[in-house]
Design a protein around this motif. Structure first.
Motif, PDB file in Angstrom:
ATOM      1  N   LEU A 120      -4.088   0.433  -6.280  1.00  0.00           N
ATOM      2  CA  LEU A 120      -2.915  -0.126  -5.604  1.00  0.00           C
ATOM      3  C   LEU A 120      -1.692   0.128  -6.476  1.00  0.00           C
ATOM      4  O   LEU A 120      -1.394  -0.633  -7.396  1.00  0.00           O
ATOM      5  CB  LEU A 120      -3.102  -1.623  -5.354  1.00  0.00           C
ATOM      6  N   HIS A 126       0.811  -1.217   0.000  1.00  0.00           N
ATOM      7  CA  HIS A 126       0.000   0.000   0.000  1.00  0.00           C
ATOM      8  C   HIS A 126       0.844   1.267   0.000  1.00  0.00           C
ATOM      9  O   HIS A 126       0.311   2.373   0.082  1.00  0.00           O
ATOM     10  CB  HIS A 126      -0.947   0.001   1.200  1.00  0.00           C
ATOM     11  N   ASP A 171      -0.211   3.514  -3.007  1.00  0.00           N
ATOM     12  CA  ASP A 171      -1.640   3.636  -3.299  1.00  0.00           C
ATOM     13  C   ASP A 171      -2.009   5.091  -3.567  1.00  0.00           C
ATOM     14  O   ASP A 171      -1.431   6.019  -2.995  1.00  0.00           O
ATOM     15  CB  ASP A 171      -2.488   3.133  -2.129  1.00  0.00           C
TER      16      ASP A 171
END
Length: 121
Positions: A63, A51, A54
């Protein structure tokens, strides 16, 4: 020539892969993402996880690290195909589509379920 062909082929391959996940998500909610699990295992000690990259695009969470992972795979598999076509020129005759389907079936139909990343449902 090999470098340019790899970059162009890998780019288009990654767009096809990414575009197919929009209308055919590869996992059910709650399933572990194989790229995410690999990123966490391999780079977690550096403070980098699935993450870390992200971002939100038009209200949808993307992602970033997993997308980059898929893009890198696309370039690697494109290089393998292009390099192989140098030695076996006949594979250039429309076998690229077959190669792409074969890679998809092997990765998503065989290896991902074999390593337990696919929900049986």
């Amino acid at each position: 020539m090999i470098l340019w062909t790899t970059l162009i082929g890998g780019f288009f391959s990654s767009l096809v892969k990414w575009g197919s996940e929009v209308n055919m998500p590869p996992r059910m909610p709650g399933e572990i993402s194989p790229p995410g699990a690999n990123i966490d295992a391999w780079l977690g000690w550096l403070g980098f996880n699935q993450h870390s990259l992200d971002y939100v695009y038009q209200g949808n969470s993307v992602l970033g690290a997993v997308t980059l992972y898929h893009w890198l795979f696309s370039f690697v598999f494109a290089f393998v195909y292009v390099w192989g076509s140098v030695y076996w020129p006949k594979i250039r005759l429309w076998y690229g589509a077959f190669y792409g389907i074969l890679i998809t079936v092997v990765m998503h139909g065989l290896l991902i379920p074999m390593f337990g990343f696919r929900n049986p449902a």
